[in-house]
Design a protein around this motif. Structure first.
Motif, PDB file in Angstrom:
ATOM      1  N   GLN A   1      79.972 -40.403  63.819  1.00  0.00           N
ATOM      2  CA  GLN A   1      79.632 -41.004  65.108  1.00  0.00           C
ATOM      3  C   GLN A   1      80.682 -40.609  66.135  1.00  0.00           C
ATOM      4  O   GLN A   1      81.875 -40.580  65.846  1.00  0.00           O
ATOM      5  CB  GLN A   1      79.571 -42.531  64.986  1.00  0.00           C
ATOM      6  N   VAL A   2      80.230 -40.291  67.343  1.00  0.00           N
ATOM      7  CA  VAL A   2      81.122 -39.928  68.447  1.00  0.00           C
ATOM      8  C   VAL A   2      80.755 -40.778  69.651  1.00  0.00           C
ATOM      9  O   VAL A   2      79.576 -40.942  69.967  1.00  0.00           O
ATOM     10  CB  VAL A   2      80.994 -38.442  68.804  1.00  0.00           C
ATOM     11  N   GLN A   3      81.756 -41.312  70.312  1.00  0.00           N
ATOM     12  CA  GLN A   3      81.552 -42.040  71.560  1.00  0.00           C
ATOM     13  C   GLN A   3      82.068 -41.176  72.709  1.00  0.00           C
ATOM     14  O   GLN A   3      83.171 -40.625  72.630  1.00  0.00           O
ATOM     15  CB  GLN A   3      82.292 -43.382  71.542  1.00  0.00           C
ATOM     16  N   GLY A  26      86.104 -40.850  67.880  1.00  0.00           N
ATOM     17  CA  GLY A  26      85.295 -41.030  66.689  1.00  0.00           C
ATOM     18  C   GLY A  26      85.295 -39.869  65.737  1.00  0.00           C
ATOM     19  O   GLY A  26      84.939 -40.037  64.575  1.00  0.00           O
ATOM     20  N   ARG A  27      85.633 -38.679  66.209  1.00  0.00           N
ATOM     21  CA  ARG A  27      85.722 -37.510  65.324  1.00  0.00           C
ATOM     22  C   ARG A  27      86.830 -36.603  65.816  1.00  0.00           C
ATOM     23  O   ARG A  27      87.374 -36.805  66.891  1.00  0.00           O
ATOM     24  CB  ARG A  27      84.390 -36.758  65.305  1.00  0.00           C
ATOM     25  N   VAL A  97      78.045 -33.749  72.750  1.00  0.00           N
ATOM     26  CA  VAL A  97      78.561 -33.003  71.604  1.00  0.00           C
ATOM     27  C   VAL A  97      77.436 -32.114  71.108  1.00  0.00           C
ATOM     28  O   VAL A  97      76.310 -32.597  70.872  1.00  0.00           O
ATOM     29  CB  VAL A  97      79.015 -33.945  70.480  1.00  0.00           C
ATOM     30  N   GLN A  98      77.720 -30.829  70.955  1.00  0.00           N
ATOM     31  CA  GLN A  98      76.672 -29.889  70.581  1.00  0.00           C
ATOM     32  C   GLN A  98      76.970 -29.248  69.222  1.00  0.00           C
ATOM     33  O   GLN A  98      78.085 -29.265  68.731  1.00  0.00           O
ATOM     34  CB  GLN A  98      76.556 -28.814  71.657  1.00  0.00           C
ATOM     35  N   VAL A 106      71.904 -27.677  69.999  1.00  0.00           N
ATOM     36  CA  VAL A 106      71.329 -29.011  70.135  1.00  0.00           C
ATOM     37  C   VAL A 106      72.458 -29.996  70.392  1.00  0.00           C
ATOM     38  O   VAL A 106      73.608 -29.760  70.018  1.00  0.00           O
ATOM     39  CB  VAL A 106      70.531 -29.419  68.881  1.00  0.00           C
ATOM     40  N   SER A 107      72.106 -31.095  71.045  1.00  0.00           N
ATOM     41  CA  SER A 107      73.087 -32.121  71.390  1.00  0.00           C
ATOM     42  C   SER A 107      72.880 -33.337  70.504  1.00  0.00           C
ATOM     43  O   SER A 107      71.786 -33.903  70.478  1.00  0.00           O
ATOM     44  CB  SER A 107      72.953 -32.509  72.866  1.00  0.00           C
ATOM     45  N   ASP A 108      73.928 -33.703  69.792  1.00  0.00           N
ATOM     46  CA  ASP A 108      73.815 -34.820  68.858  1.00  0.00           C
ATOM     47  C   ASP A 108      74.245 -36.151  69.475  1.00  0.00           C
ATOM     48  O   ASP A 108      73.750 -37.210  69.067  1.00  0.00           O
ATOM     49  CB  ASP A 108      74.682 -34.546  67.623  1.00  0.00           C
TER      50      ASP A 108
END
Length: 120
Positions: A1-3, A26-27, A97-98, A106-108
């Motif tokens: 997970q990324v914020q 988050g990462r 974030v791609q 793609v963007s996650d």
């Protein structure tokens, strides 16, 4: 997970500049491919720029030469420096974030966006 949290938007006159920031958590930020997008009212979300982990960049033709994407891995932040702004740059600006997929990038993860308004 990324914020992701964008900041730096606002109202600017045509010809002016703004710098947007996107803080990530988050990462491991340094490994992430980061992108900037925008969405104007009634239009689809538009890709603007991408920066890879080592700093190489790609741009959409619509902003090439006016916008500069950069990153500070120590600060977990990606920036979008915008110059010579035009009223048609008015939009909500998002960072993402791609990753590369067979269909393309793609963007996650997405931030909530920051409004940029350029007055004529």
């Amino acid at each position: 997970q990324v914020q992701l949290v964008e900041s730096g938007g606002g109202l600017v006159q045509a010809g002016g500049s703004l710098r947007l920031s996107c803080a990530a958590s988050g990462r491991t930020f340094s490994t992430l491919i980061m992108g900037w997008f925008r969405q104007a009212p009634g239009k689809e979300r538009e890709f603007l720029a991408r920066v890879f982990s080592r700093g190489s960049t790609t741009y959409a033709d619509s902003v090439k030469g006016r916008f500069t994407i950069s990153r500070d891995n120590a600060e977990n932040t990606v920036y979008l420096q915008m110059r010579s702004l035009k009223p048609e740059d008015t939009a909500v600006y998002y960072c993402a974030v791609q990753r590369w997929a067979s269909s393309g990038y793609v963007s996650d993860y997405w931030g909530h966006g920051t409004q940029v308004t350029v007055s004529s």
